[in-house]
Design a protein around this motif. Structure first.
Motif, PDB file in Angstrom:
ATOM      1  N   ASP A 166       2.612 -29.875  -3.729  1.00  0.00           N
ATOM      2  CA  ASP A 166       1.832 -29.415  -4.885  1.00  0.00           C
ATOM      3  C   ASP A 166       0.784 -30.443  -5.301  1.00  0.00           C
ATOM      4  O   ASP A 166      -0.359 -30.090  -5.632  1.00  0.00           O
ATOM      5  N   ASP A 170      -3.275 -29.861  -5.239  1.00  0.00           N
ATOM      6  CA  ASP A 170      -4.075 -30.006  -6.458  1.00  0.00           C
ATOM      7  C   ASP A 170      -5.195 -31.035  -6.304  1.00  0.00           C
ATOM      8  O   ASP A 170      -5.945 -31.290  -7.260  1.00  0.00           O
ATOM      9  N   ARG A 172      -4.715 -34.246  -5.736  1.00  0.00           N
ATOM     10  CA  ARG A 172      -4.314 -35.578  -6.163  1.00  0.00           C
ATOM     11  C   ARG A 172      -4.176 -36.488  -4.950  1.00  0.00           C
ATOM     12  O   ARG A 172      -4.033 -36.036  -3.802  1.00  0.00           O
ATOM     13  N   LYS A 313       2.542 -24.398  -4.027  1.00  0.00           N
ATOM     14  CA  LYS A 313       1.136 -24.065  -3.868  1.00  0.00           C
ATOM     15  C   LYS A 313       0.662 -24.017  -2.417  1.00  0.00           C
ATOM     16  O   LYS A 313      -0.485 -23.674  -2.148  1.00  0.00           O
TER      17      LYS A 313
END
Length: 434
Positions: A166, A170, A172, A313
């Motif tokens: 995830d 995203d 990151r 995700k």
């Protein structure tokens, strides 16, 4: 009370006795001292490879965490008066003992909550200083920290796999922090190889070595080391990237995090609190007091494991790595997941809820067989009992039995607990246990 005395120099340690355990910190046992245990020998080398000098606070907290792990390992519960609760005194030199003396009672309280033991800390002068980092010109392979924005615990478990997937989805750029135990490392490497995105990895093995052959295996304080490793990494990340504060992400589903006792007799020895919100908040308060600038976050505190999986995700990556993840509480005994312990059961229920198949060969692929074996069925029976009582018990009171929870969030904690039980119930009905 058992006293553990720590020092980097084994010649400064007292002789072992019935109530004294000498421990060499950040070193291996010396041939000259057969009575001396040891812990943390790989740590300084790994820290140097961060390529930046870490803060004194994070170094001292690592020393404290290693000392607690040593005590948790070297002092056997069965030798205590009640067969469980140990009274432990830690005599530990620190680089900044005054800073930590101010929070010693908070530390004792936090670790009492975590392990169920009575702790006392005696911090002294002369502790381990932060090691001088390696430089690239030294031709050591350094961990690439520049541009990274967070730290995430990476265990090789299913929850941590969802967490890192995830984060990367995203956008990151996390630094994954791991225990580098041999079996765990293999799983972690397999998951990491399938990930797509910018990240780096940092791992340490606490490596406790007892002067005696017998050690305790309950290991209630294992999360303390994990968080200490991450705090070291966060300090390095903060320094090299000039960050005001670093997120320390603990990816754990809310059902396991709360770990409400499934039955009344599981409140003690079978109720672990490694990521319980109260323990995490206690450590966060200590970090603020000693100026360790990282914020501990569990983004899945109010998600069941099934929700974590179904809402992941990047489903294709999750499906690619699921067979490389481990959830079992017994797997190191046989290098195979058992299939029937509480973590295995929740794993199998969550994969059903998330509609993901795995090809793992469990020791007991058919859990109905376990129900016929009295020496193995305790976890399954406890889950069945909890499911049967779900609609009649006061849920807010039930979830609070494992530790204090914020009153304004009690409904959310209750919801994730009942949601977790519902996932297990659906799995049990499918396989014919209910």
């Amino acid at each position: 009370m058992i006293t553990l005395v720590f020092n980097e120099d084994h010649t400064q340690l007292p002789a072992a006795s019935e109530n004294t355990i000498p421990v060499q910190l950040y070193g291996l046992p010396s041939a000259e001292r057969a009575d001396v245990s040891a812990i943390g020998s790989p740590a300084l080398e790994r820290i140097k490879r961060l390529g930046v000098e870490i803060t004194t606070q994070s170094m001292d907290f690592l020393s404290i965490a290693l000392a607690v792990t040593a005590a948790d390992t070297f002092v056997r519960r069965e030798d205590s008066e009640d067969g469980w609760t140990r009274a432990i005194r830690i005599a530990l030199p620190l680089a900044e003992p005054d800073r930590w003396r101010n929070v010693s009672k908070r530390l004792a309280s936090a670790f009492h909550f975590l392990s169920g033991d009575i702790w006392e800390f005696d911090f002294k002068e002369g502790g381990t200083l932060t090691p001088q980092p390696y430089r690239r010109r030294d031709r050591y392979q350094l961990i690439r920290l520049r541009g990274l924005d967070s730290v995430c615990l990476f265990s090789g478990g299913l929850d941590s796999a969802v967490g890192v997937i995830d984060l990367l989805k995203d956008g990151r750029k996390p630094l994954f922090v791991s225990h580098s135990y041999k079996g765990d490392k293999t799983k972690q490497d397999s998951v990491a190889e399938a990930l797509d995105g910018r990240f780096a990895r940092f791992s340490i093995n606490a490596h406790p070595i007892s002067a005696n052959s017998e050690t305790d295996i309950s290991m209630r304080t294992r999360s303390c080391n994990f968080i200490a490793f991450a705090a070291v990494a966060a300090g390095a990340l903060q320094e090299i990237n000039r960050l005001e504060r670093v997120e320390l992400i603990v990816p754990e589903n809310g059902f396991i995090s709360i770990n409400a006792p499934l039955t009344s007799r599981r409140i003690g020895s079978l109720s672990t609190r490694t990521t319980h919100p109260y323990f995490i908040s206690s450590i966060q308060e200590i970090f603020r007091a000693v100026e360790i600038s990282c914020e501990i976050i569990n983004p899945y505190q109010f998600k069941t494991k099934g929700q974590m999986i179904s809402e992941c995700k990047d489903q294709s990556t999750l499906k690619a790595v699921v067979d490389q993840t481990v959830s079992c509480s017994h797997w190191k005994r046989s290098n195979q997941q058992c299939g029937y312990c509480v973590p295995c059961t929740i794993r199998r229920a969550s994969l059903l809820a998330g509609n993901i198949n795995e090809v793992n060969e469990y020791q007991y692929p058919d859990v109905t067989r376990v129900m016929t074996e009295p020496d193995k069925r305790d976890d399954l029976m406890a889950l069945c009992i909890a499911i049967s009582k779900r609609d009649s018990r006061n849920i807010p009171l039930w979830v609070s039995e494992s530790g204090p929870l914020p009153a304004d969030k009690i409904d959310e904690y209750s919801k994730v607990f009942t949601g977790g039980l519902e996932e297990v119930e659906a799995y049990f009905r499918l396989v014919g246990i209910l």
